[in-house]
Design a protein around this motif. Sequence first.
Motif, PDB file in Angstrom:
ATOM      1  N   THR A  68       0.663 -45.480  42.488  1.00 32.07           N
ATOM      2  CA  THR A  68       0.664 -44.576  41.329  1.00 32.07           C
ATOM      3  C   THR A  68       2.078 -44.307  40.807  1.00 32.07           C
ATOM      4  OG1 THR A  68       0.979 -42.535  42.558  1.00 32.07           O
ATOM      5  CG2 THR A  68      -1.305 -43.347  42.370  1.00 32.07           C
ATOM      6  N   MET A  69       2.124 -43.607  39.692  1.00 37.36           N
ATOM      7  CA  MET A  69       3.385 -43.184  39.088  1.00 37.36           C
ATOM      8  C   MET A  69       4.161 -42.265  40.052  1.00 37.36           C
ATOM      9  SD  MET A  69       4.356 -43.581  35.719  1.00 37.36           S
ATOM     10  CE  MET A  69       5.811 -43.095  34.838  1.00 37.36           C
ATOM     11  N   ALA A  70       3.427 -41.533  40.897  1.00 35.14           N
ATOM     12  CA  ALA A  70       4.088 -40.643  41.861  1.00 35.14           C
ATOM     13  C   ALA A  70       4.892 -41.473  42.867  1.00 35.14           C
ATOM     14  CB  ALA A  70       3.050 -39.787  42.595  1.00 35.14           C
ATOM     15  N   ASP A  71       4.358 -42.646  43.234  1.00 35.18           N
ATOM     16  CA  ASP A  71       5.103 -43.539  44.144  1.00 35.18           C
ATOM     17  C   ASP A  71       6.387 -44.022  43.479  1.00 35.18           C
ATOM     18  OD1 ASP A  71       3.113 -43.514  46.220  1.00 35.18           O
ATOM     19  OD2 ASP A  71       1.875 -44.762  44.909  1.00 35.18           O
ATOM     20  N   GLY A  76       8.866 -41.084  43.483  1.00 35.34           N
ATOM     21  CA  GLY A  76       9.405 -40.842  44.832  1.00 35.34           C
ATOM     22  C   GLY A  76      10.415 -41.905  45.228  1.00 35.34           C
ATOM     23  N   CYS A  77      10.078 -43.158  44.900  1.00 37.08           N
ATOM     24  CA  CYS A  77      10.958 -44.282  45.271  1.00 37.08           C
ATOM     25  C   CYS A  77      12.293 -44.192  44.531  1.00 37.08           C
ATOM     26  CB  CYS A  77      10.230 -45.583  44.943  1.00 37.08           C
ATOM     27  SG  CYS A  77      11.205 -47.047  45.232  1.00 37.08           S
ATOM     28  N   LEU A  78      12.228 -43.898  43.230  1.00 40.77           N
ATOM     29  CA  LEU A  78      13.467 -43.847  42.444  1.00 40.77           C
ATOM     30  C   LEU A  78      14.290 -42.605  42.770  1.00 40.77           C
ATOM     31  CD1 LEU A  78      12.351 -45.342  38.995  1.00 40.77           C
ATOM     32  CD2 LEU A  78      13.441 -46.463  40.956  1.00 40.77           C
ATOM     33  N   LYS A  85      -8.051 -54.013  40.972  1.00 44.04           N
ATOM     34  CA  LYS A  85      -7.793 -53.794  42.389  1.00 44.04           C
ATOM     35  C   LYS A  85      -6.336 -53.394  42.660  1.00 44.04           C
ATOM     36  CE  LYS A  85      -8.504 -55.945  46.888  1.00 44.04           C
ATOM     37  NZ  LYS A  85      -8.638 -57.228  47.598  1.00 44.04           N
ATOM     38  N   TYR A  86      -5.424 -54.013  41.906  1.00 43.36           N
ATOM     39  CA  TYR A  86      -3.995 -53.792  42.197  1.00 43.36           C
ATOM     40  C   TYR A  86      -3.273 -53.083  41.056  1.00 43.36           C
ATOM     41  CZ  TYR A  86      -4.795 -57.072  45.983  1.00 43.36           C
ATOM     42  OH  TYR A  86      -5.274 -57.689  47.099  1.00 43.36           O
ATOM     43  N   ARG A  87      -2.345 -52.246  41.464  1.00 37.05           N
ATOM     44  CA  ARG A  87      -1.443 -51.614  40.510  1.00 37.05           C
ATOM     45  C   ARG A  87      -0.033 -51.815  41.031  1.00 37.05           C
ATOM     46  NH1 ARG A  87      -4.517 -47.702  37.638  1.00 37.05           N
ATOM     47  NH2 ARG A  87      -6.608 -48.048  38.438  1.00 37.05           N
ATOM     48  N   GLY A  88       0.904 -51.577  40.152  1.00 34.20           N
ATOM     49  CA  GLY A  88       2.283 -51.710  40.630  1.00 34.20           C
ATOM     50  C   GLY A  88       3.236 -50.938  39.753  1.00 34.20           C
ATOM     51  N   PHE A  89       4.388 -50.696  40.290  1.00 31.24           N
ATOM     52  CA  PHE A  89       5.433 -50.121  39.447  1.00 31.24           C
ATOM     53  C   PHE A  89       6.647 -51.057  39.430  1.00 31.24           C
ATOM     54  CE2 PHE A  89       6.428 -47.785  43.520  1.00 31.24           C
ATOM     55  CZ  PHE A  89       7.759 -48.163  43.689  1.00 31.24           C
TER      56      PHE A  89
END
Length: 368
Positions: free
Chosen positions: A250-253, A256-258, A331-335
Amino acid sequence: MPTTSSLLTNVGFFDFWEVVMVGQLEQLLGQLDALRERALAELAPINTSAALEEWDVQYLGRNRGELKSLSSVMPKLTKEERPVVGQRMNAVKSVLERSLAEKREELKERELLLALESERIDVTLPGRNVPAGKMHPLSQVMLEVSEIFERMGFSIVQGPEVETDYYNFQALNIPADHPARDMQDTFWVVPGQLLLRTQTSPMQIRTMKQQQPPVRILAPGTTYRNEAIDATHEAVFHQIEGLLIDEHCTMADLKGCLERFVHELFGPERRLRFRGSYFPFTEPSAEVDISCGICDGKGCRACKYSGWLEVLGSGMVHPKVLREVGYDPKKYRGFAFGMGVERIAMLKYGIGEIRLFSGNDLRFLRQL
Ligand code: 2U9
């Protein structure tokens, strides 16, 4: 020394030759004494080994030494005279030899002292600086950023700088009429087909086409754009892009990562701001600003009185891009995210001129 004529007055006829011989003997002994005195007088001021060796040859030399020359009279002397002259000769010889040996010793000592003095090393002096090479500031930033993402499980991928239109544009959902595809902005190798990559994203397309999710990759590298060059734009520059693909991402990931990245690179006191934006390859898209480190967000010249500095572009990978590489967008999402290395380095080191990085001026490079 008595002369022959003065001696003659006191002797008879038969004594004549004897007196002459006595005169010769005295003369010879006198010569030996004179030789000794002359040799010793000449020896005294000698202060180099070379001069001493010359002296040795002149007086004691086996072939043409003066002492040797005088000894050539020995066979002409009588049996009685020979030991007298021989003794004196040996005495002179041993005096000269002893003096020579003493002088040799003295000179050896003197030359050693001179050598020690001239080769004296002041061990208290500071050592000479050996200039050590170091990494170019852009390489340092690339390495530091790479290490931060590696700690979060990302792998580094690298690939060609000459790319196809497909990997650089088509697969990334960059339509033909998009300003980025303007023929003027791209360095074409074969117009319409081969180009100098304008971003490192083709590497993410290549990687995704080769492997199934999950994907966690970082693509640092050189990129090219046909830009007007000024203090903040160069035609040859560097980018670092990241991509994460997984189920339930998700966008939250992304945030958090950035956030973790910014805090590790710029410090934990920096605040982040996500601003809605647009990129063809992400939906939704956001630009990431960080609070200005100079004024702490209050506003100053460095942040153009906004309190914020733009550092990254980011977003959730567009479903069209996922479909293009054969991933199921249900099935898959990504940022994904991207940053300009020069811009990061300028912010990190407080530099206002991008061209310094490619200028190779050591006075600049040595400071970083
Ligand atoms: C794939 C999918 C998405 C990479 C991204 C940006 C946003 C971005 C700029 C930062 C400064 C380029 O150097 S810059 O001018 N980049 O804003 N880049 S999202 O997105 C991708 C990449 C690959 C397959």
